[in-house]
Write an enzyme that holds these catalytic residues in place. Structure first.
Site, PDB file in Angstrom:
ATOM      1  N   ARG A 233     -25.387  50.503 -72.177  1.00 21.59           N
ATOM      2  CA  ARG A 233     -24.303  49.543 -72.021  1.00 21.59           C
ATOM      3  C   ARG A 233     -24.836  48.137 -72.243  1.00 21.59           C
ATOM      4  O   ARG A 233     -25.938  47.806 -71.851  1.00 21.59           O
ATOM      5  CB  ARG A 233     -23.671  49.650 -70.622  1.00 21.59           C
ATOM      6  CG  ARG A 233     -22.755  50.851 -70.429  1.00 21.59           C
ATOM      7  CD  ARG A 233     -21.468  50.693 -71.228  1.00 21.59           C
ATOM      8  NE  ARG A 233     -20.536  51.800 -71.031  1.00 21.59           N
ATOM      9  CZ  ARG A 233     -20.475  52.876 -71.784  1.00 21.59           C
ATOM     10  NH1 ARG A 233     -21.325  53.020 -72.798  1.00 21.59           N
ATOM     11  NH2 ARG A 233     -19.571  53.825 -71.562  1.00 21.59           N
ATOM     12  N   GLU A 262     -17.927  42.915 -77.203  1.00 21.28           N
ATOM     13  CA  GLU A 262     -17.825  43.699 -78.439  1.00 21.28           C
ATOM     14  C   GLU A 262     -16.457  43.504 -79.072  1.00 21.28           C
ATOM     15  O   GLU A 262     -15.444  43.542 -78.356  1.00 21.28           O
ATOM     16  CB  GLU A 262     -18.072  45.183 -78.137  1.00 21.28           C
ATOM     17  CG  GLU A 262     -19.468  45.446 -77.616  1.00 21.28           C
ATOM     18  CD  GLU A 262     -19.720  46.883 -77.199  1.00 21.28           C
ATOM     19  OE1 GLU A 262     -20.875  47.224 -76.947  1.00 21.28           O
ATOM     20  OE2 GLU A 262     -18.741  47.665 -77.136  1.00 21.28           O
ATOM     21  N   HIS A 284     -22.073  49.613 -82.015  1.00 16.31           N
ATOM     22  CA  HIS A 284     -21.603  50.540 -80.958  1.00 16.31           C
ATOM     23  C   HIS A 284     -21.146  51.869 -81.582  1.00 16.31           C
ATOM     24  O   HIS A 284     -20.046  52.361 -81.326  1.00 16.31           O
ATOM     25  CB  HIS A 284     -20.478  49.919 -80.140  1.00 16.31           C
ATOM     26  CG  HIS A 284     -20.300  50.592 -78.804  1.00 16.31           C
ATOM     27  ND1 HIS A 284     -19.742  49.969 -77.717  1.00 16.31           N
ATOM     28  CD2 HIS A 284     -20.644  51.845 -78.360  1.00 16.31           C
ATOM     29  CE1 HIS A 284     -19.724  50.793 -76.680  1.00 16.31           C
ATOM     30  NE2 HIS A 284     -20.259  51.943 -77.054  1.00 16.31           N
TER      31      HIS A 284
END
Length: 311
Positions: A233, A262, A284
């Site tokens: 994370r 993000e 990601h």
């Protein structure tokens, strides 16, 4: 039963037919906070990935019975408030274990093996002009015999550790929960892990124990030859401090797949390093294999079936 998927674009091209068979499925590619509140007004089930579930969201959804998180982490959901409102929350665990472990090792091998340097060396023509048949100025170091430090020894951490063990690495780990439940490898303090590890791979959730866990002081405790990979994370490794550590050569390299915000903002210091060759970034993507998303869609459908007692 009305099922509303508020940010279905996150599922890509995976089939949602199993979910659609359970009721009326309405999919939106993405939803702002205001759009989400409007779209769940008559929903029985809300499916979402990054949409924030707060009091305003729940106030707008009087019929809502179930929230299905399209993933494992539920930091975007006020779970206590949902419980108080009688709205169940279900996530999906372990669907992306193989996918994330693969990308973590892609980053580890690319960093330790200088993959991108060698690619550039050949494609640029430098290899063709080289006086010998090897890039003698940039050797790489074998991982066998080195120490792999895992931050967070859950299912993904154990998968990454098993691959490291197969390569011949010595595995240690730090338990962010303090339980140290995995007995196959030594559980050490964070300070010990930082000092001993040649490769550190983060596989922990983001919470009050892990937020800002590895900052500038922690980078200074690492070996100057060490690399850090974060597919866990964003925010566990402090981005500004990591940028500084890479610029100053405090550690040899890093790779990130997750970020505190993000998509990654264009003005992020991670995109403006003095030594960009020391950092690999991916969007990601570690959880996003075709196979992982298919498992995720199936398990979300199962969560809905199980909640409503459907066979």
């Amino acid at each position: 039963m009305k099922i509303v998927f508020l940010d279905a674009i996150s599922m890509g091209d995976v089939s949602l037919e199993e979910m659609a068979a359970l009721g009326e499925l309405v999919c939106y590619p993405s939803s702002t906070a205001q759009e989400a509140r409007e779209r769940v007004q008559d929903a029985d089930v809300a499916c979402l990935n990054k949409v924030i579930v707060d009091q305003a969201f729940l106030d707008a959804a009087p019929k809502l019975k179930l929230i299905c998180e399209a993933g494992t982490g539920i930091n975007n959901i006020d779970v206590k408030l949902c419980e108080a409102r009688g709205v169940a929350v279900r996530n999906v665990a372990a669907y992306s274990t193989d996918s994330v472990a693969q990308i973590a090792w892609m980053h580890i091998l690319n960093l330790s093996g200088r993959a991108f340097h060698y690619q550039e060396f050949v494609q640029s023509g430098a290899y063709s002009r080289n006086p010998v048949h090897v890039d003698y100025a940039h050797p790489f170091t074998e991982l066998a015999g080195k120490v792999l430090g895992i931050v967070g020894m859950g299912a993904i951490g154990q998968k990454v550790a098993a691959i490291g063990k197969a390569i011949g690495m010595n595995v240690i780990y730090y338990s962010t929960s303090g339980t140290g439940h995995c007995k196959e490898y030594p559980c050490v303090s964070l300070a010990e892990l930082l000092a001993q590890s040649d490769v550190i791979s983060i596989h922990a959730p983001y919470n009050e124990r892990t937020a800002g866990l590895i900052g500038y002081d922690q980078f200074r405790q690492m070996k100057p030859t060490a690399i850090l990979v974060n597919t866990g994370r964003g925010g566990i490794a402090v981005e500004n401090d990591l940028s500084r550590a890479l610029n100053e050569g405090i550690i040899a390299g890093a790779a990130l797949d997750v970020y505190i915000k993000e998509p990654l903002p264009a003005d992020s210091p991670l995109l403006h390093l003095q030594h960009p060759e020391r950092l690999i970034l991916s969007p990601h993507i570690a959880w996003y294999s075709r196979e992982a998303r298919a498992r995720l869609a199936h398990e979300m459908a199962q969560n809905i079936k199980n909640y409503f007692g459907q066979n």
